[in-house]
Design a protein around this motif. Structure first.
Motif, PDB file in Angstrom:
ATOM      1  N   ILE A   1      36.096  47.748  -5.499  1.00 29.48           N
ATOM      2  CA  ILE A   1      35.264  47.087  -6.482  1.00 29.48           C
ATOM      3  C   ILE A   1      35.012  45.707  -6.162  1.00 29.48           C
ATOM      4  CG2 ILE A   1      34.754  46.831  -8.733  1.00 29.48           C
ATOM      5  CD1 ILE A   1      35.722  49.808  -9.213  1.00 29.48           C
ATOM      6  N   LEU A   2      36.302  45.201  -6.067  1.00 23.27           N
ATOM      7  CA  LEU A   2      36.689  43.804  -5.754  1.00 23.27           C
ATOM      8  C   LEU A   2      35.878  43.265  -4.487  1.00 23.27           C
ATOM      9  CD1 LEU A   2      38.100  41.159  -6.792  1.00 23.27           C
ATOM     10  CD2 LEU A   2      40.087  41.602  -5.554  1.00 23.27           C
TER      11      LEU A   2
ATOM     12  N   THR B   1      32.117  43.152  -5.088  1.00 26.75           N
ATOM     13  CA  THR B   1      31.818  41.960  -5.954  1.00 26.75           C
ATOM     14  C   THR B   1      31.710  40.605  -5.138  1.00 26.75           C
ATOM     15  OG1 THR B   1      32.691  43.075  -7.865  1.00 26.75           O
ATOM     16  CG2 THR B   1      32.298  40.817  -8.186  1.00 26.75           C
ATOM     17  N   ILE B   2      32.808  40.664  -4.402  1.00 22.48           N
ATOM     18  CA  ILE B   2      33.089  39.280  -3.689  1.00 22.48           C
ATOM     19  C   ILE B   2      31.769  39.082  -2.828  1.00 22.48           C
ATOM     20  CG2 ILE B   2      34.298  37.925  -2.131  1.00 22.48           C
ATOM     21  CD1 ILE B   2      37.070  39.170  -3.492  1.00 22.48           C
TER      22      ILE B   2
ATOM     23  N   MET C   1      29.027  40.488  -2.651  1.00 22.78           N
ATOM     24  CA  MET C   1      27.887  39.876  -3.448  1.00 22.78           C
ATOM     25  C   MET C   1      27.618  38.661  -3.920  1.00 22.78           C
ATOM     26  SD  MET C   1      25.658  42.655  -3.808  1.00 22.78           S
ATOM     27  CE  MET C   1      24.496  42.305  -5.047  1.00 22.78           C
ATOM     28  N   ILE C   2      28.702  38.154  -4.400  1.00 27.83           N
ATOM     29  CA  ILE C   2      28.725  36.557  -4.682  1.00 27.83           C
ATOM     30  C   ILE C   2      28.544  35.831  -3.522  1.00 27.83           C
ATOM     31  CG2 ILE C   2      29.993  34.850  -5.617  1.00 27.83           C
ATOM     32  CD1 ILE C   2      31.493  36.968  -7.451  1.00 27.83           C
TER      33      ILE C   2
ATOM     34  N   THR D   1      36.077  42.482   4.522  1.00 29.37           N
ATOM     35  CA  THR D   1      35.783  43.143   3.226  1.00 29.37           C
ATOM     36  C   THR D   1      36.500  44.707   3.384  1.00 29.37           C
ATOM     37  OG1 THR D   1      33.951  42.014   3.033  1.00 29.37           O
ATOM     38  CG2 THR D   1      34.162  43.907   1.910  1.00 29.37           C
TER      39      THR D   1
END
Length: 236
Positions: A12-13, A16-17, A19-20, A48
């Motif tokens: 999940i982290l 999220t990273i 996507m940012i 990733t």
């Protein structure tokens, strides 16, 4: 069980990273994969994946590496925007493949671009005769841009001097998933009452409409949830 929970959290982290980072790098990076974009994408993808699944490497180290490579990719993008010469080196430059109807063999050889690939690219654009091509340019993202000779260009309404509506609008989405898009209405000085009046004239309720758009000629098109098709092709 703890390892599974940690893997889920790391995944999940990582998502999220990424996507940012993707949002920061912008749409151009996604749409046009240049040399440094390609390298950055592979590197960031590997980091990733390790962040999500490699429990032997500390999370802090992977995040540091991920942020470092993201910063490098971002700085290269900024430098490429500001410096034309560095942009050529980092991103490459468009290359002529066909000029004035003549194939440039030396350029093709430098790019490792074969005649078979050229013919395939032309066929994909419905060009089966090389004589139709005036110019062909291999773009930064690997796409082939083609300009046909004047005699092979499609005829337009202007060429035939036929009447046509010179005034056109950008399509405006009014309803999506049965909900009014108030932002689009406000941005284009349209009122919800006007839209509801159109629905009433059509004998429709808002919850019956899947999608509504005001197209480029100003006409409003409604797509309903119930398409009244007895045998849809893709229905099992």
């Amino acid at each position: 069980m703890e390892a599974v929970i940690e893997t889920i959290g790391r995944a999940i982290l990582a998502f999220t990273i990424m996507m940012i980072i993707t949002r920061l790098l912008g749409k151009q990076t996604i749409a046009q994969m240049t040399y440094h974009d390609f390298v950055a994408a592979i590197t960031l993808g590997a980091l990733t994946a390790n962040l999500a699944f490699n429990l032997q490497i500390k999370m802090a180290q992977l995040i540091a590496a991920l942020l470092t490579f993201s910063l490098i990719a971002y700085l290269l993008m900024i430098v490429s925007l500001k410096n034309r010469y560095l942009r050529k080196w980092f991103s490459g430059q468009p290359t002529l493949i066909i000029q004035n109807g003549k194939i440039l063999e030396d350029n093709m050889r430098k790019l490792k671009f074969s005649l078979d690939t050229l013919n395939q690219e032309l066929r994909e654009r419905n060009i089966y005769n090389i004589e139709e091509v005036q110019f062909a340019v291999l773009e930064l993202n690997g796409e082939l841009s083609i300009l046909r000779r004047a005699e092979y260009l499609p005829v337009t309404r202007k060429d035939l001097k036929l009447k046509y509506n010179k005034r056109q609008w950008f399509p405006i989405e009014l309803i999506m998933d049965g909900k009014i898009i108030h932002h689009n209405l406000k941005q284009n000085q349209l009122q919800p009452d006007w839209l509801m009046e159109l629905l009433n004239k059509k004998g429709l309720r808002l919850d019956e409409v899947n999608y509504a758009v005001k197209n480029s000629n100003g006409k409003v098109i409604f797509d309903l949830y119930d398409d009244q098709m007895s045998n849809p092709i893709d229905k099992e």
